[in-house]
Design a protein around this motif. Structure first.
Motif, PDB file in Angstrom:
ATOM      1  N   PRO A 176      59.230  20.064  28.876  1.00 40.20           N
ATOM      2  CA  PRO A 176      60.295  19.134  29.279  1.00 40.20           C
ATOM      3  C   PRO A 176      61.176  19.747  30.359  1.00 40.20           C
ATOM      4  O   PRO A 176      61.598  20.895  30.267  1.00 40.20           O
ATOM      5  CB  PRO A 176      61.064  18.906  27.978  1.00 40.20           C
ATOM      6  N   GLY A 177      61.430  18.954  31.389  1.00 45.37           N
ATOM      7  CA  GLY A 177      62.272  19.422  32.487  1.00 45.37           C
ATOM      8  C   GLY A 177      61.509  20.043  33.630  1.00 45.37           C
ATOM      9  O   GLY A 177      62.078  20.241  34.716  1.00 45.37           O
ATOM     10  N   ASP A 178      60.218  20.377  33.440  1.00 46.78           N
ATOM     11  CA  ASP A 178      59.422  20.929  34.538  1.00 46.78           C
ATOM     12  C   ASP A 178      59.318  19.909  35.678  1.00 46.78           C
ATOM     13  O   ASP A 178      59.246  18.702  35.451  1.00 46.78           O
ATOM     14  CB  ASP A 178      58.003  21.269  34.058  1.00 46.78           C
ATOM     15  N   VAL A 179      59.271  20.422  36.890  1.00 47.07           N
ATOM     16  CA  VAL A 179      59.164  19.553  38.070  1.00 47.07           C
ATOM     17  C   VAL A 179      57.700  19.379  38.448  1.00 47.07           C
ATOM     18  O   VAL A 179      56.950  20.350  38.595  1.00 47.07           O
ATOM     19  CB  VAL A 179      59.951  20.143  39.261  1.00 47.07           C
ATOM     20  N   ILE A 180      57.292  18.120  38.596  1.00 45.81           N
ATOM     21  CA  ILE A 180      55.948  17.784  39.075  1.00 45.81           C
ATOM     22  C   ILE A 180      56.112  16.957  40.337  1.00 45.81           C
ATOM     23  O   ILE A 180      56.872  15.981  40.358  1.00 45.81           O
ATOM     24  CB  ILE A 180      55.131  17.000  38.034  1.00 45.81           C
ATOM     25  N   VAL A 181      55.400  17.331  41.386  1.00 44.12           N
ATOM     26  CA  VAL A 181      55.499  16.665  42.682  1.00 44.12           C
ATOM     27  C   VAL A 181      54.181  15.956  42.979  1.00 44.12           C
ATOM     28  O   VAL A 181      53.099  16.497  42.728  1.00 44.12           O
ATOM     29  CB  VAL A 181      55.820  17.672  43.800  1.00 44.12           C
ATOM     30  N   SER A 182      54.267  14.738  43.520  1.00 40.71           N
ATOM     31  CA  SER A 182      53.066  14.026  43.967  1.00 40.71           C
ATOM     32  C   SER A 182      53.441  13.079  45.089  1.00 40.71           C
ATOM     33  O   SER A 182      54.620  12.804  45.332  1.00 40.71           O
ATOM     34  CB  SER A 182      52.421  13.258  42.808  1.00 40.71           C
ATOM     35  N   GLY A 183      52.442  12.564  45.774  1.00 38.78           N
ATOM     36  CA  GLY A 183      52.667  11.675  46.905  1.00 38.78           C
ATOM     37  C   GLY A 183      53.054  10.276  46.472  1.00 38.78           C
ATOM     38  O   GLY A 183      52.610   9.782  45.441  1.00 38.78           O
ATOM     39  N   ILE A 184      53.879   9.631  47.324  1.00 35.93           N
ATOM     40  CA  ILE A 184      54.284   8.239  47.109  1.00 35.93           C
ATOM     41  C   ILE A 184      53.870   7.433  48.333  1.00 35.93           C
ATOM     42  O   ILE A 184      54.263   7.767  49.454  1.00 35.93           O
ATOM     43  CB  ILE A 184      55.812   8.117  46.912  1.00 35.93           C
ATOM     44  N   PRO A 185      53.043   6.401  48.149  1.00 40.22           N
ATOM     45  CA  PRO A 185      52.567   5.840  46.884  1.00 40.22           C
ATOM     46  C   PRO A 185      51.527   6.745  46.236  1.00 40.22           C
ATOM     47  O   PRO A 185      50.885   7.552  46.911  1.00 40.22           O
ATOM     48  CB  PRO A 185      51.945   4.500  47.310  1.00 40.22           C
ATOM     49  N   GLY A 186      51.371   6.552  44.923  1.00 37.08           N
ATOM     50  CA  GLY A 186      50.416   7.370  44.203  1.00 37.08           C
ATOM     51  C   GLY A 186      49.782   6.590  43.074  1.00 37.08           C
ATOM     52  O   GLY A 186      49.786   5.351  43.070  1.00 37.08           O
ATOM     53  N   TRP A 187      49.245   7.322  42.125  1.00 36.18           N
ATOM     54  CA  TRP A 187      48.574   6.708  40.981  1.00 36.18           C
ATOM     55  C   TRP A 187      49.557   6.679  39.822  1.00 36.18           C
ATOM     56  O   TRP A 187      49.905   7.713  39.262  1.00 36.18           O
ATOM     57  CB  TRP A 187      47.318   7.501  40.617  1.00 36.18           C
ATOM     58  N   GLN A 188      49.989   5.488  39.450  1.00 43.73           N
ATOM     59  CA  GLN A 188      51.030   5.387  38.435  1.00 43.73           C
ATOM     60  C   GLN A 188      50.560   5.824  37.058  1.00 43.73           C
ATOM     61  O   GLN A 188      51.367   6.266  36.237  1.00 43.73           O
ATOM     62  CB  GLN A 188      51.576   3.958  38.386  1.00 43.73           C
ATOM     63  N   ARG A 189      49.278   5.724  36.750  1.00 40.64           N
ATOM     64  CA  ARG A 189      48.781   6.208  35.470  1.00 40.64           C
ATOM     65  C   ARG A 189      49.050   7.713  35.333  1.00 40.64           C
ATOM     66  O   ARG A 189      49.423   8.194  34.262  1.00 40.64           O
ATOM     67  CB  ARG A 189      47.287   5.938  35.337  1.00 40.64           C
ATOM     68  N   ALA A 190      48.853   8.453  36.411  1.00 36.04           N
ATOM     69  CA  ALA A 190      49.155   9.888  36.391  1.00 36.04           C
ATOM     70  C   ALA A 190      50.656  10.107  36.255  1.00 36.04           C
ATOM     71  O   ALA A 190      51.118  10.938  35.457  1.00 36.04           O
ATOM     72  CB  ALA A 190      48.627  10.552  37.659  1.00 36.04           C
ATOM     73  N   GLU A 191      51.432   9.346  37.015  1.00 36.14           N
ATOM     74  CA  GLU A 191      52.884   9.510  36.984  1.00 36.14           C
ATOM     75  C   GLU A 191      53.454   9.209  35.602  1.00 36.14           C
ATOM     76  O   GLU A 191      54.399   9.870  35.160  1.00 36.14           O
ATOM     77  CB  GLU A 191      53.506   8.594  38.037  1.00 36.14           C
ATOM     78  N   HIS A 192      52.878   8.228  34.913  1.00 37.10           N
ATOM     79  CA  HIS A 192      53.342   7.914  33.564  1.00 37.10           C
ATOM     80  C   HIS A 192      53.080   9.074  32.603  1.00 37.10           C
ATOM     81  O   HIS A 192      53.853   9.312  31.677  1.00 37.10           O
ATOM     82  CB  HIS A 192      52.662   6.641  33.062  1.00 37.10           C
ATOM     83  N   ASN A 193      51.997   9.784  32.825  1.00 36.66           N
ATOM     84  CA  ASN A 193      51.737  10.984  32.029  1.00 36.66           C
ATOM     85  C   ASN A 193      52.795  12.044  32.281  1.00 36.66           C
ATOM     86  O   ASN A 193      53.233  12.738  31.358  1.00 36.66           O
ATOM     87  CB  ASN A 193      50.351  11.544  32.344  1.00 36.66           C
ATOM     88  N   PHE A 194      53.218  12.191  33.523  1.00 40.34           N
ATOM     89  CA  PHE A 194      54.255  13.174  33.844  1.00 40.34           C
ATOM     90  C   PHE A 194      55.565  12.811  33.140  1.00 40.34           C
ATOM     91  O   PHE A 194      56.225  13.672  32.548  1.00 40.34           O
ATOM     92  CB  PHE A 194      54.499  13.229  35.357  1.00 40.34           C
ATOM     93  N   ILE A 195      55.908  11.534  33.201  1.00 38.97           N
ATOM     94  CA  ILE A 195      57.149  11.079  32.574  1.00 38.97           C
ATOM     95  C   ILE A 195      57.066  11.250  31.063  1.00 38.97           C
ATOM     96  O   ILE A 195      58.027  11.677  30.410  1.00 38.97           O
ATOM     97  CB  ILE A 195      57.423   9.610  32.944  1.00 38.97           C
ATOM     98  N   HIS A 196      55.894  10.924  30.486  1.00 40.11           N
ATOM     99  CA  HIS A 196      55.737  11.028  29.041  1.00 40.11           C
ATOM    100  C   HIS A 196      55.841  12.483  28.578  1.00 40.11           C
ATOM    101  O   HIS A 196      56.260  12.751  27.447  1.00 40.11           O
ATOM    102  CB  HIS A 196      54.394  10.437  28.621  1.00 40.11           C
ATOM    103  N   ALA A 197      55.456  13.409  29.437  1.00 38.89           N
ATOM    104  CA  ALA A 197      55.596  14.830  29.120  1.00 38.89           C
ATOM    105  C   ALA A 197      57.034  15.300  29.303  1.00 38.89           C
ATOM    106  O   ALA A 197      57.323  16.484  29.114  1.00 38.89           O
ATOM    107  CB  ALA A 197      54.656  15.656  29.998  1.00 38.89           C
ATOM    108  N   ARG A 198      57.915  14.348  29.673  1.00 39.49           N
ATOM    109  CA  ARG A 198      59.343  14.614  29.884  1.00 39.49           C
ATOM    110  C   ARG A 198      59.566  15.579  31.044  1.00 39.49           C
ATOM    111  O   ARG A 198      60.505  16.374  31.073  1.00 39.49           O
ATOM    112  CB  ARG A 198      59.998  15.118  28.602  1.00 39.49           C
ATOM    113  N   ALA A 199      58.645  15.504  32.011  1.00 39.94           N
ATOM    114  CA  ALA A 199      58.809  16.291  33.228  1.00 39.94           C
ATOM    115  C   ALA A 199      59.706  15.535  34.199  1.00 39.94           C
ATOM    116  O   ALA A 199      59.945  14.333  34.055  1.00 39.94           O
ATOM    117  CB  ALA A 199      57.448  16.564  33.866  1.00 39.94           C
ATOM    118  N   ARG A 200      60.168  16.216  35.189  1.00 39.68           N
ATOM    119  CA  ARG A 200      60.941  15.595  36.270  1.00 39.68           C
ATOM    120  C   ARG A 200      59.988  15.348  37.431  1.00 39.68           C
ATOM    121  O   ARG A 200      59.469  16.301  38.027  1.00 39.68           O
ATOM    122  CB  ARG A 200      62.082  16.521  36.690  1.00 39.68           C
ATOM    123  N   HIS A 201      59.746  14.096  37.728  1.00 39.32           N
ATOM    124  CA  HIS A 201      58.777  13.748  38.769  1.00 39.32           C
ATOM    125  C   HIS A 201      59.493  13.526  40.092  1.00 39.32           C
ATOM    126  O   HIS A 201      60.441  12.753  40.185  1.00 39.32           O
ATOM    127  CB  HIS A 201      58.006  12.482  38.377  1.00 39.32           C
TER     128      HIS A 201
END
Length: 494
Positions: A219-244
């Protein structure tokens, strides 16, 4: 013991020979419902089996089986010479009026406990049934070596050594034969430098992303990705309580300069990237940005999660080698999937990383899924080793290239003023930017009514990215279907 139960209660029980459930079980269900509703109570005596059979016009054996079923479950008790009673261990309930079926099945629809319904978990599962489709970029299963895979799978089931293969659990990272075959295949086709110990079999890209988030993200880890991107992946980041954190994407892929500035200000744990063909825009990450991304990973110590979902289909020249092929410091977790080569119905994916990472991921995987489908994995190993996969990919790539060229020519000829696009170097879809005057959501709905499905592009929109664009897949459609699809679009836009 308490009083007997009124006979008229049983006369209201309705049973049906047309239901796909035995009559005695229906009767047991009805008696149990009466107990649960407090209509009949603890210690009350049931009429005799003969009496119940008479009231319901049933065979006495049927009634006896129903009573026996409820005795087994502990709802009824029988005493020699005294009869059958509702168990005295059941607390008394206030009698309720018998309800109709809708209310009686409320628990099937709504749980009695509270759900933590997070907004990103609300995923409408729409399965289109239109005859024509310009999908998200799926392969054509009619081309896939289904028969060869079936024979290989059947061969796995008919071999000797049944106990060793079926009698116990196996390694959570996948069977050795599959990992060795896949390692050789990846080394030859993608320039990787792997051994079997560098590979973990998963059921698809999403499982790979979820597993990495579970195992390596806090929780709180930063994950960076391109926008626009794949929201299924981004939802996994959010669910892991990371900071996207999202960064820009241009015609050369993710803007790595923006990533560098983020790294200077805050620790980055992981960068998710689709460098071969960025999702959704299909652009390839330019060589200077690839090298800089690898350099930044080594300098700042972040993970690169490389999602190479459609490496196998590149047309204009040789495919760009994965970032993982140039990774000398163990910073890249490489993810691929045969689901994007064969069909989404086949859940076959893999993660490639350093040995200690794979071992750690395998231990976490056990908490979710003890092991994958080893029979399917070994069948895949067989058709990798005999060259079936390689022959199929060469054939499919040629056909998909022809479909790409034909589809792009149709769009140019018929929708020049309505759609802008760049011909993709590979993959199975184009990134189509529609004229701003076109209501893409409305267009998609009307087209679907006419038998053509395509995404309205809403899944590709963000607060800071709101293009009137969507992905139009060409690989899974024949040339005739592509022609019909464009004709429908033309008729609706003109």
């Amino acid at each position: 013991m308490d009083s007997s139960i009124d006979d008229h209660i049983f006369t209201e029980i309705k049973l049906s020979a047309e239901m796909h459930r035995a009559i005695y079980l229906q009767l047991a269900d009805e008696i149990l419902l009466l107990i649960k509703k407090g209509i009949i109570r603890s210690n009350q005596k049931l009429p005799s089996s003969r009496k119940i059979a008479h009231l319901l016009n049933l065979n006495r054996i049927t009634v006896t089986k129903a009573i026996s079923e409820l005795q087994t479950q502990g709802w009824l008790e029988s005493f020699v010479g005294r009869g059958t009673f509702v168990s005295n261990h059941i607390p008394d309930l206030e009698p309720e009026q018998l309800r109709n079926g809708t209310n009686a099945t409320k628990a099937q629809n709504i749980a009695g406990f509270e759900l933590n319904e997070l907004h990103y978990l609300v995923n409408p599962y729409f399965v289109p049934v239109a005859e024509l489709h310009l999908d998200d970029g799926y392969p054509d299963p009619r081309l896939a070596p289904i028969k060869e895979l079936y024979r290989a799978y059947r061969n796995q089931l008919s071999r000797g050594g049944i106990y060793n293969r079926f009698g116990s659990y196996n390694s959570p990272d996948g069977p050795d034969d599959y990992k060795e075959a896949l390692s050789q295949y990846l080394n030859e086709s993608r320039g990787l430098k792997t051994k079997a110990e560098n590979i973990l079999s998963v059921r698809g890209t999403l499982m790979g992303i979820n597993l990495v988030c579970n195992a390596l993200i806090s929780p709180g880890d930063v994950i960076v990705s391109g926008i626009p991107g794949w929201q299924r992946a981004e939802h996994n980041f959010i669910h892991a309580r990371a900071r996207h954190i999202g960064i820009s994407v241009d015609e050369y892929g993710i803007v790595v300069d923006e990533l560098r500035e983020i790294c200077k200000k805050t620790p980055v744990r992981m960068v998710y990237v689709t460098p071969h063909h960025h999702y959704p825009t299909t652009v390839s990450l330019r060589i200077d940005r690839r090298l800089e991304l690898l350099r930044l990973a080594s300098e700042y110590g972040f993970i690169i999660f490389e999602d190479d979902y459609d490496f196998d289909f590149h047309y204009n020249n040789r495919p760009l080698m994965p970032l993982a092929s140039a990774d000398e410091n163990g910073m890249v977790i490489y993810c691929g999937s045969f689901s994007k080569s064969f069909s989404p119905a086949f859940r076959m994916g893999y993660l490639v990383a350093s040995e200690n990472v794979i071992a750690h991921l395998a231990n976490i995987r056990i908490l979710l899924d003890r092991q994958g489908d080893h029979i399917l994995d070994n069948a895949m190993a067989q058709i990798l080793n005999d060259g079936t996969i390689q022959r199929y990919l060469r054939k499919a790539s040629k056909i998909y290239e022809e479909r790409r060229d034909y589809f792009c020519s149709l769009l140019t000829q018929n929708l020049t003023n309505a759609v802008e696009f760049a011909i993709p170097d590979g993959g199975m879809t184009i990134w189509a930017r529609f004229d701003e005057k076109i209501d893409l959501e409305k267009l998609a709905k009307i087209a679907y009514k006419k038998g053509l499905y395509f995404s309205d592009g809403s899944i590709h929109k963000y607060a800071n990215f709101n293009k009137n664009a969507t992905r139009l897949g060409f690989a899974s459609a024949t040339k005739e279907d592509l022609q019909s699809s464009v004709a429908i679009l033309k008729s609706l836009i003109a």
